[in-house]
Enzyme design. Structure first.
Site, PDB file in Angstrom:
ATOM      1  N   ASP A  95      12.021  27.512 -32.496  1.00 27.08           N
ATOM      2  CA  ASP A  95      13.157  27.883 -33.318  1.00 27.08           C
ATOM      3  C   ASP A  95      12.748  27.632 -34.775  1.00 27.08           C
ATOM      4  O   ASP A  95      11.781  26.901 -35.031  1.00 27.08           O
ATOM      5  CB  ASP A  95      14.364  27.036 -32.931  1.00 27.08           C
ATOM      6  CG  ASP A  95      15.553  27.276 -33.851  1.00 27.08           C
ATOM      7  OD1 ASP A  95      15.886  28.447 -34.078  1.00 27.08           O
ATOM      8  OD2 ASP A  95      16.109  26.286 -34.360  1.00 27.08           O
TER       9      ASP A  95
ATOM     10  N   CYS B  75       0.845  -1.184   0.000  1.00 26.37           N
ATOM     11  CA  CYS B  75       0.000   0.000   0.000  1.00 26.37           C
ATOM     12  C   CYS B  75       0.881   1.235   0.000  1.00 26.37           C
ATOM     13  O   CYS B  75       2.102   1.158   0.131  1.00 26.37           O
ATOM     14  CB  CYS B  75      -0.932   0.030   1.213  1.00 26.37           C
ATOM     15  SG  CYS B  75      -0.094   0.354   2.774  1.00 26.37           S
TER      16      CYS B  75
ATOM     17  N   CYS C 242       3.600   1.975   2.598  1.00 21.59           N
ATOM     18  CA  CYS C 242       4.904   1.322   2.503  1.00 21.59           C
ATOM     19  C   CYS C 242       5.917   2.192   1.777  1.00 21.59           C
ATOM     20  O   CYS C 242       7.132   2.054   1.975  1.00 21.59           O
ATOM     21  CB  CYS C 242       4.787  -0.007   1.757  1.00 21.59           C
ATOM     22  SG  CYS C 242       3.597  -1.159   2.456  1.00 21.59           S
TER      23      CYS C 242
END
Length: 849
Positions: free
Chosen positions: A527, A26, A29
């Site tokens: 550019d 989960c 952890c």
């Protein structure tokens, strides 16, 4: 071919290591694993991706994989290493074995090694990618030879890999195995739970069934049967929750398994007391909840199975990229030919490629000829002809010809490996929005346990009679319905699927936070050369001044431009070669960024560049002003040449538009974005190109530093109202690097220069400007998907935890069953994963519309 492979290499200690970690169930952890890893000496940073169940660490000085593995295990989780087997050419004696052990353990990423005196076979557990190559190099440097194929000896072979554990860098394939185990356990739990559920709940749903059952079987016998079935479920398929959850609770770090374990155990133990020691409880409290405990386990196993399958689909992009890698290569060594695993190919090896095979690594053709499908790199569908001297890229597919090539980039240095690394890094990245989630999930499980205890206490004191079972049911429902998994999965799963979809579209995120930042972009600055245009100009015009000859001027200009990588220079050189002119060697070459280039050719100083370069040299270009204006209006770029300190002539090159530029810019505008062009080219040429593609705002004739200033001006445009503008700059050249780094998001064309790519946050691998549209569309869709997931994950818990606690019972006598809570909890994570998987079907055109 993309220039990604040529990017400057990082120092080995800076390369992140990705480690698969088992036992993370989960979101709670995540922080524990990160903290455990972060405290280890030599770990500069650590980040867990819950969706892939992996840990990424940035190693620094003093890093020890052995200490890192020990710290992760101490926190209650299991790091998975790659098992590599080596066969030595010579059996080691005791002193050699001791020295060999020291050599191996000094290699970065080695967790442990197994060496036996008198045996040539050794085994190493190791974190990180390209481990075999690192080990082979270390052994060669230390003087240990490895057994080569065919029984010969050498330091480049004799290496095999036993995949006892998932490779540290590719924790994407264990989901299939997990799904198989979960499917088996779910079947066992289902078979044992079904009769218990039917016998117990059938009586509640259909009273005549209850009366018939009680008349046929004594209640106590039924309780014994229930207890046997429940014990089989809880200590069989459900043992995984107890094994992980109870120790985590005892360590003071409860997680998802702890909630399930406490809830199931409470219902089970209470039922055991009712069954075997009923005298300890008042008669009105003697109810059993075996069916609740077993249904909870079964439904959560179902949720885990669906979640595991969905997680496996989120990593499909990485698996697809890894599937492009050739498994074996036929190499020539010492006059012999061997078929070896691709990851054993060394730089300098000559590799034979037969018809229909994948190219193993990057290199240059030595002899032979063929056509190669490079669509996986360039996006171009037509095969590319390859002859002696042509570059080839690992993972591309050979046509009907056969050739040999010399390996130059191997292992992690290949284009394909770097693309995989970029995608993995992006998928494992933590967005700024994730920081908030991590803080919440860090205290979520302890808070849920506290709420459950409070719920139990309140209902025990003020609940309806019998108060004890009512309090127990409410507390268990709170524990079971809470779902930190959905919160933990909300962001990483969307990132995984979103970046995977981006990779499919030729968009590679070099920096994780770019995915979030790109969604907020308001202005795209382009550019011109190589971005809006093809970057492959052609020489169209030349006019020389009196006293100079056209061919002589062209030859000298080409000699100077031959030392430049600029596309305009390549066009001039190609045109001169086509005329059959001899190009002399240039000396003392000096580039003037934003101005031009200067060199000595045949004893004369030759300068080539823009009009401002001539003015800097003190030369007037007034005599060419009318011609320069005409060329500019035609979208051509005028250049001037000075030879021996005198103006020699004017040249013009035309750079055709990329086929996708007009459509891409129209799509950007349709997405509500402002589009501008900033270029070092002259204003006439720049405005001519802008008119063709539909760009309204043009800033021309700027130096590299001027592009940065132009971005700053655009950001601050319209007074204070524009101060919050987010600018994305798209470029491909060295002169774009400052702007790429300065912009909020730098997007580099993958066919551009290495410096540009290194300065960017996002790389477009196929060079098409439509990649900018795809990048922004994916970013916006991913962030929307994350918001949807977080809304569901937090909203689910905020709404259902109070409901489980019984907040509606005083007014409506509604108490949520733990079994319903288990079903809701199991489906919440599945919802988040399913929602994230929708990004796989993302259609850019719909996002634009």
């Amino acid at each position: 071919m993309t220039a990604i492979s040529a990017a400057p290499a990082r120092h080995p200690l800076q390369d992140p290591i990705v480690i698969a970690v088992e036992g993370m169930t989960c979101a709670s952890c995540v922080r524990r694993v990160e903290m455990a890893a972060g405290k280890v000496e030599g770990v500069a940073s650590s980040a867990v991706n819950f969706a892939t169940e992996s840990l990424t660490v940035e190693p620094g000085a003093g890093f020890s994989a052995e200490k890192l593995a020990a710290a992760i295990r101490k926190a209650g989780y299991e790091p998975k290493a790659e098992r590599i087997s080596l066969t030595l050419a010579k059996v080691p004696d005791a002193p050699a074995a001791a020295r060999l052990q020291a050599v191996l353990m000094a290699v970065r990423g080695v967790v442990s090694s197994e060496i036996e005196v008198g045996r040539p076979d050794i085994s190493i557990d190791m974190f990180g990618r390209d481990g075999k190559r690192a080990l082979t190099a270390a052994l060669k440097a230390a003087g240990f030879a490895l057994a080569a194929p065919g029984g010969a000896t050498g330091a480049q072979a004799g290496v095999t890999v036993g995949h006892d554990h998932p490779a540290g860098g590719h924790a994407h394939n264990h989901h299939d195995e997990d799904a198989g185990v979960l499917k088996r356990d779910l079947a066992i739990a289902g078979v044992l739970t079904l009769p218990l559920f039917v016998l117990e709940m059938g009586g509640h749903l259909y009273p005549p069934f209850h009366h018939a059952l009680m008349g046929a079987v004594d209640r106590q016998v039924l309780y014994y049967i229930y207890a046997a079935l429940a014990t089989g479920v809880i200590f069989g398929p459900g043992w995984r929750f107890l094994k992980a959850g109870i120790p985590a609770l005892l360590r003071g770090h409860p997680e998802m398994n702890s909630l399930v374990a406490v809830g199931v155990t409470a219902a089970y133990l209470y039922s055991l007391v009712v069954t075997f020691l009923p005298g300890l409880l008042p008669e009105q409290s003697r109810f059993v909840y075996y069916e609740a405990a077993t249904v909870i386990v079964t439904l959560i196993l179902l949720g885990r199975l669906l979640e595991t399958r969905a997680r496996g689909r989120t990593g499909i992009a990485i698996r697809r990229l890894m599937g492009l890698q050739a498994k074996t290569a036929r190499v020539e060594r010492d006059g012999q030919t061997f078929d070896i695993p691709t990851d054993e190919v060394m730089a300098g090896d000559v590799v034979i490629v037969r018809p229909g095979e994948r190219v193993a690594v990057d290199g240059t053709v030595v002899d032979g000829a063929s056509n190669i499908d490079e669509s996986m790199i360039s996006g171009e569908p037509l095969p590319v002809e390859k002859t002696a001297g042509s570059p080839v890229t690992g993972g591309t597919i050979n046509g009907s010809g056969s050739f040999r090539f010399r390996a130059e980039k191997v292992g992690a240095e290949t284009v394909l490996s770097q693309i995989i690394a970029l995608v993995e890094a992006a998928q494992g990245a933590k967005l700024p929005i994730q920081a908030v989630v991590d803080r919440v999930t860090g205290w979520f499980v302890p808070a849920v346990i506290a709420v459950a205890l409070l719920t139990f206490s309140i209902w025990l004191m003020v609940g309806p009679e019998p108060a004890l079972p009512h309090a127990l049911v409410a507390a268990v429902a709170v524990l079971i319905i809470a779902c930190p998994c959905a919160m933990g999965l909300a962001t990483p799963t969307s990132i995984m699927v979103g970046t995977g979809r981006a990779a499919d579209l030729g968009v590679l995120f070099r920096k994780g936070d770019a995915l979030q930042a790109l969604a907020g972009v308001t202005t795209v600055v382009l550019d011109k050369t190589g971005t809006v245009t093809q970057g492959r100009p052609q020489l169209t015009d030349i006019l020389v001044t009196g006293g100079f000859e056209t061919d002589a001027v062209l030859a000298k200009v080409a000699a100077v431009e031959a030392r430049s990588e600029h596309p305009v220079a390549e066009a001039i050189v190609a045109s001169v070669k086509a005329r059959g002119l001899v190009i002399a060697e240039a000396k003392a070459v000096k580039a003037e960024p934003g101005y031009g280039i200067e060199a000595e050719v045949e004893g004369v100083i030759v300068c080539v560049g823009a009009d401002r370069f001539m003015e800097k040299l003190g030369l007037s270009v007034a005599e060419f002003s009318h011609m320069a204006a005409r060329l500019g209006d035609e979208g051509k770029t005028p250049l001037y040449a000075a030879i021996g300190g005198k103006l020699a002539g004017i040249l013009a090159v035309a750079d055709p538009l990329k086929p996708t530029s007009v459509a891409a810019i129209a799509q950007l505008k349709a997405m509500g974005l402002s589009v501008a062009m900033v270029t070092g080219d002259n204003a006439r040429t720049a405005n001519a190109i802008a008119r063709q593609v539909g760009i309204d705002h043009v800033v021309a004739e700027v130096l590299p530093a001027g592009k940065v200033e132009a971005i700053r001006d655009l950001r601050a445009a319209e007074g204070g109202a524009g101060a919050d503008k987010k600018i994305a700059f798209v470029g491909d050249g060295i002169n774009d690097a400052p702007a790429l780094a300065f912009a909020d998001i730098g997007i580099a064309i993958g066919t551009g220069t290495d410096v540009a790519i290194e300065s960017a946050d996002v790389v477009l691998s196929n060079g098409a400007l439509t990649g900018v549209v795809s990048a922004i569309a994916v970013s916006r869709a991913t962030m929307n998907n994350i918001r949807q997931n977080l809304f569901w994950a937090f909203g689910y818990n905020v709404a259902l935890i109070p409901l489980a606690a019984g907040v509606l019972y005083p007014a409506f006598a509604i108490q949520l069953s733990p079994m319903i809570g288990a079903g809701a909890m199991a489906l919440s994570s599945v919802f988040v994963l399913s929602n994230a998987l929708r990004l796989k079907r993302l259609a850019v055109q719909k996002e634009v519309a």
